[in-house]
Design an enzyme around this catalytic site. Structure first.
Site, PDB file in Angstrom:
ATOM      1  N   VAL A 102      21.105  63.741  55.888  1.00 16.34           N
ATOM      2  CA  VAL A 102      20.774  63.504  54.473  1.00 16.34           C
ATOM      3  C   VAL A 102      19.763  64.539  53.976  1.00 16.34           C
ATOM      4  O   VAL A 102      19.270  64.457  52.864  1.00 16.34           O
ATOM      5  CB  VAL A 102      20.204  62.073  54.299  1.00 16.34           C
ATOM      6  N   HIS A 118      26.582  60.120  54.562  1.00 16.37           N
ATOM      7  CA  HIS A 118      25.480  59.145  54.663  1.00 16.37           C
ATOM      8  C   HIS A 118      24.490  59.318  53.522  1.00 16.37           C
ATOM      9  O   HIS A 118      23.376  58.818  53.593  1.00 16.37           O
ATOM     10  CB  HIS A 118      24.759  59.285  56.013  1.00 16.37           C
ATOM     11  N   CYS A 129      21.370  48.982  38.324  1.00 14.94           N
ATOM     12  CA  CYS A 129      22.085  49.462  37.114  1.00 14.94           C
ATOM     13  C   CYS A 129      22.761  50.797  37.317  1.00 14.94           C
ATOM     14  O   CYS A 129      23.396  51.332  36.400  1.00 14.94           O
ATOM     15  CB  CYS A 129      21.103  49.554  35.939  1.00 14.94           C
ATOM     16  N   SER A 188      25.239  62.593  68.362  1.00 13.94           N
ATOM     17  CA  SER A 188      25.403  61.747  69.553  1.00 13.94           C
ATOM     18  C   SER A 188      26.661  60.899  69.434  1.00 13.94           C
ATOM     19  O   SER A 188      27.068  60.232  70.374  1.00 13.94           O
ATOM     20  CB  SER A 188      24.179  60.824  69.700  1.00 13.94           C
ATOM     21  N   GLU A 214      23.260  67.961  75.030  1.00 11.06           N
ATOM     22  CA  GLU A 214      23.501  67.021  76.146  1.00 11.06           C
ATOM     23  C   GLU A 214      24.950  66.562  76.141  1.00 11.06           C
ATOM     24  O   GLU A 214      25.672  66.767  75.172  1.00 11.06           O
ATOM     25  CB  GLU A 214      22.604  65.779  75.983  1.00 11.06           C
TER      26      GLU A 214
HETATM   27  C1  BV8 Z   1      29.193  50.399  57.971  1.00 13.07           C
HETATM   28  C2  BV8 Z   1      21.411  57.578  56.613  1.00 13.07           C
HETATM   29  C3  BV8 Z   1      30.432  48.571  57.186  1.00 13.07           C
HETATM   30  C4  BV8 Z   1      20.094  56.941  56.518  1.00 13.07           C
HETATM   31  C5  BV8 Z   1      22.474  56.754  58.647  1.00 13.07           C
HETATM   32  C6  BV8 Z   1      32.058  50.190  64.104  1.00 13.07           C
HETATM   33  C7  BV8 Z   1      32.676  50.439  62.879  1.00 13.07           C
HETATM   34  C8  BV8 Z   1      31.943  50.415  61.692  1.00 13.07           C
HETATM   35  C9  BV8 Z   1      30.574  50.135  61.722  1.00 13.07           C
HETATM   36  C10 BV8 Z   1      29.959  49.889  62.936  1.00 13.07           C
HETATM   37  C11 BV8 Z   1      30.687  49.911  64.106  1.00 13.07           C
HETATM   38  N1  BV8 Z   1      29.829  49.638  65.131  1.00 13.07           N
HETATM   39  C12 BV8 Z   1      28.577  49.462  64.642  1.00 13.07           C
HETATM   40  C13 BV8 Z   1      28.630  49.581  63.303  1.00 13.07           C
HETATM   41  C14 BV8 Z   1      27.494  49.413  62.411  1.00 13.07           C
HETATM   42  C15 BV8 Z   1      26.727  50.711  62.165  1.00 13.07           C
HETATM   43  C16 BV8 Z   1      26.571  51.555  63.402  1.00 13.07           C
HETATM   44  O1  BV8 Z   1      27.325  52.507  63.609  1.00 13.07           O
HETATM   45  N2  BV8 Z   1      25.566  51.246  64.200  1.00 13.07           N
HETATM   46  C17 BV8 Z   1      25.271  52.045  65.373  1.00 13.07           C
HETATM   47  C18 BV8 Z   1      23.759  52.075  65.591  1.00 13.07           C
HETATM   48  C19 BV8 Z   1      25.997  51.435  66.550  1.00 13.07           C
HETATM   49  N3  BV8 Z   1      27.364  51.467  61.117  1.00 13.07           N
HETATM   50  C20 BV8 Z   1      27.037  51.196  59.847  1.00 13.07           C
HETATM   51  O2  BV8 Z   1      26.279  50.304  59.530  1.00 13.07           O
HETATM   52  C21 BV8 Z   1      27.679  52.060  58.775  1.00 13.07           C
HETATM   53  N4  BV8 Z   1      28.188  51.197  57.747  1.00 13.07           N
HETATM   54  O3  BV8 Z   1      29.815  50.387  58.978  1.00 13.07           O
HETATM   55  O4  BV8 Z   1      29.430  49.536  56.940  1.00 13.07           O
HETATM   56  C22 BV8 Z   1      30.754  48.010  55.860  1.00 13.07           C
HETATM   57  C23 BV8 Z   1      32.023  48.273  55.324  1.00 13.07           C
HETATM   58  C24 BV8 Z   1      32.330  47.708  54.108  1.00 13.07           C
HETATM   59  C25 BV8 Z   1      31.389  46.918  53.415  1.00 13.07           C
HETATM   60  C26 BV8 Z   1      30.118  46.687  53.966  1.00 13.07           C
HETATM   61  C27 BV8 Z   1      29.797  47.243  55.182  1.00 13.07           C
HETATM   62  C28 BV8 Z   1      26.655  52.932  58.092  1.00 13.07           C
HETATM   63  C29 BV8 Z   1      26.096  53.951  59.057  1.00 13.07           C
HETATM   64  C30 BV8 Z   1      25.203  54.942  58.296  1.00 13.07           C
HETATM   65  C31 BV8 Z   1      23.762  54.674  58.635  1.00 13.07           C
HETATM   66  N5  BV8 Z   1      22.938  55.703  58.023  1.00 13.07           N
HETATM   67  N6  BV8 Z   1      21.772  57.695  58.024  1.00 13.07           N
HETATM   68  C32 BV8 Z   1      18.997  57.897  56.919  1.00 13.07           C
HETATM   69  O5  BV8 Z   1      19.251  59.007  57.422  1.00 13.07           O
HETATM   70  O6  BV8 Z   1      17.835  57.493  56.729  1.00 13.07           O
HETATM   71  S1  BV8 Z   1      22.861  56.947  60.271  1.00 13.07           S
HETATM   72  C33 BV8 Z   1      21.867  58.071  61.069  1.00 13.07           C
HETATM   73  O7  BV8 Z   1      22.480  58.226  62.354  1.00 13.07           O
HETATM   74  C34 BV8 Z   1      21.842  59.478  60.495  1.00 13.07           C
HETATM   75  O8  BV8 Z   1      22.750  59.718  59.449  1.00 13.07           O
HETATM   76  C35 BV8 Z   1      22.255  60.297  61.722  1.00 13.07           C
HETATM   77  O9  BV8 Z   1      22.795  61.509  61.397  1.00 13.07           O
HETATM   78  C36 BV8 Z   1      23.265  59.383  62.255  1.00 13.07           C
HETATM   79  C37 BV8 Z   1      23.919  59.657  63.551  1.00 13.07           C
HETATM   80  O10 BV8 Z   1      22.980  60.114  64.438  1.00 13.07           O
HETATM   81  P1  BV8 Z   1      23.110  61.658  64.892  1.00 13.07           P
HETATM   82  O11 BV8 Z   1      23.213  62.502  63.677  1.00 13.07           O
HETATM   83  O12 BV8 Z   1      24.180  61.779  65.881  1.00 13.07           O
HETATM   84  O13 BV8 Z   1      21.704  61.903  65.494  1.00 13.07           O
HETATM   85  P2  BV8 Z   1      21.204  61.462  66.946  1.00 13.07           P
HETATM   86  O14 BV8 Z   1      19.737  61.602  66.951  1.00 13.07           O
HETATM   87  O15 BV8 Z   1      21.845  60.169  67.327  1.00 13.07           O
HETATM   88  O16 BV8 Z   1      21.849  62.557  67.913  1.00 13.07           O
HETATM   89  C38 BV8 Z   1      21.436  63.890  67.839  1.00 13.07           C
HETATM   90  C39 BV8 Z   1      22.354  64.632  68.782  1.00 13.07           C
HETATM   91  O17 BV8 Z   1      22.067  66.021  68.686  1.00 13.07           O
HETATM   92  C40 BV8 Z   1      22.147  64.236  70.234  1.00 13.07           C
HETATM   93  O18 BV8 Z   1      23.417  64.126  70.859  1.00 13.07           O
HETATM   94  C41 BV8 Z   1      21.363  65.429  70.824  1.00 13.07           C
HETATM   95  O19 BV8 Z   1      21.717  65.659  72.176  1.00 13.07           O
HETATM   96  C42 BV8 Z   1      21.849  66.561  69.976  1.00 13.07           C
HETATM   97  N7  BV8 Z   1      20.894  67.642  69.766  1.00 13.07           N
HETATM   98  C43 BV8 Z   1      19.573  67.534  69.495  1.00 13.07           C
HETATM   99  N8  BV8 Z   1      19.061  68.766  69.265  1.00 13.07           N
HETATM  100  C44 BV8 Z   1      20.091  69.649  69.387  1.00 13.07           C
HETATM  101  C45 BV8 Z   1      21.262  68.935  69.709  1.00 13.07           C
HETATM  102  N9  BV8 Z   1      22.452  69.532  69.906  1.00 13.07           N
HETATM  103  C46 BV8 Z   1      22.494  70.881  69.772  1.00 13.07           C
HETATM  104  N10 BV8 Z   1      21.412  71.635  69.427  1.00 13.07           N
HETATM  105  C47 BV8 Z   1      20.211  71.058  69.240  1.00 13.07           C
HETATM  106  N11 BV8 Z   1      19.154  71.818  68.913  1.00 13.07           N
END
Ligand code: BV8
Length: 238
Positions: A102, A118, A129, A188, A214
């Site tokens: 974001v 997102h 509104c 991830s 990773e």
């Molecule tokens: C929804 C905005 C339903 C806010 C974010 C199955 C199907 C559908 C939904 C679900 C499901 N299972 C679970 C769910 C619910 C939930 C979910 O997924 N939960 C997770 C925790 C299990 N999903 C939701 O709630 C979604 N909505 O499903 O709604 C619905 C439908 C109709 C009507 C009503 C409801 C909404 C999900 C969105 C949440 N919002 N962000 C904000 O940013 O403040 S999510 C947040 O996580 C960020 O956007 C982030 O980008 C995202 C994912 O994380 P990553 O980007 O992957 O970041 P992370 O730190 O995890 O990983 C970093 C990676 O980079 C690592 O692998 C690391 O090794 C690597 N790395 C680090 N440095 C480097 C690198 N690689 C290379 N170079 C580097 N230098």
């Protein structure tokens, strides 16, 4: 053939490319990732703060978290990884960038065809509104109120439990189903439905190239998995 050379060949032959990025591509710009070692903020988990319930319970705390992130992002610059994706966009016929981030760094790097699935931290909006504005405000002294209806304003991001923006999400799915290569950079792949795009691409017959520091759940199943930093590997790929 090395994985990097293999990935280069796949990309060189592709005219339709989709890219999925996550917090890892912004890590080298100094923005903490969600699940990384240095976490995001104090001792809170994103899943505890990035929810409508948390905002209803304590809007001031949630806004403090977003202001802290806005300040970090305002001080950050796009890195070589973001810029390499701009170069890819300029070289292929169709390039769709789908980001979970974001932070707006892809825009500042110069990418143009971006799907912010997102939302956007620089968007401030009213869920009563529909009023919204793009602002660079980093510090609010109190929770901002809607100038039109007086309700509390919230960050224009998608919280856990909230649906993704429908048109943007549909377009992202279409681009992934239609691409020849899906490049997966710095995620991830633990958040859904975004992570489902990876399976959608391979089910549609696209080659998948992962770049991550990773191993992830997908590292075994993708066509090529490159282990390393986005800021290092993406320019090499290009
Ligand atoms: C929804 C905005 C339903 C806010 C974010 C199955 C199907 C559908 C939904 C679900 C499901 N299972 C679970 C769910 C619910 C939930 C979910 O997924 N939960 C997770 C925790 C299990 N999903 C939701 O709630 C979604 N909505 O499903 O709604 C619905 C439908 C109709 C009507 C009503 C409801 C909404 C999900 C969105 C949440 N919002 N962000 C904000 O940013 O403040 S999510 C947040 O996580 C960020 O956007 C982030 O980008 C995202 C994912 O994380 P990553 O980007 O992957 O970041 P992370 O730190 O995890 O990983 C970093 C990676 O980079 C690592 O692998 C690391 O090794 C690597 N790395 C680090 N440095 C480097 C690198 N690689 C290379 N170079 C580097 N230098």
């Amino acid at each position: 053939m090395s994985p990097l050379t293999r990935a280069r060949h796949l990309l060189a032959r592709a005219q339709r490319v989709a890219i999925l990025t996550g917090a890892g591509i912004s890590a080298e710009s100094g923005i903490p990732t969600f699940r990384g070692p240095n976490g995001l903020w104090r001792d809170y988990r994103p899943e505890d703060l990035a929810t409508p319930e948390a905002f209803a319970r304590d809007p001031q705390l949630v806004w403090e978290w977003y202001m802290w992130r806005r300040a970090l992002i305002a001080a950050a610059e796009p890195n070589a990884g973001h810029l390499a994706l701009v170069a890819i966009e300029q070289r292929v016929t169709t390039c769709t960038l789908i980001t979970q981030n974001v932070d707006g760094l892809h825009d500042r790097a110069g990418s143009t065809h971006i799907h912010k699935i997102h939302g956007d931290i620089w968007l401030t909006r009213c869920q009563e509104c529909g009023y919204q504005r793009h602002d660079r405000t980093v510090v609010f002294t109190e929770v901002p109120l809607c100038p039109d209806c007086g309700a509390r304003l919230r960050p224009g991001v998608v919280w856990f439990g909230e649906p993704l923006p429908r048109l943007v999400w549909e377009d992202a799915q279409r681009a992934v189903a239609d691409c020849q290569v899906l490049l997966i950079a710095g995620t991830s792949a633990q958040v859904f439905p975004a992570a489902g795009l990876i399976g959608l691409a391979s089910d549609a017959g696209a080659a998948t190239v992962e770049i991550n520091r990773e191993d992830t759940f997908h590292s075994v199943g993708v066509t090529v998995s490159l282990r390393g930093l986005c800021g290092d590997l993406l320019p090499k790929l290009v």
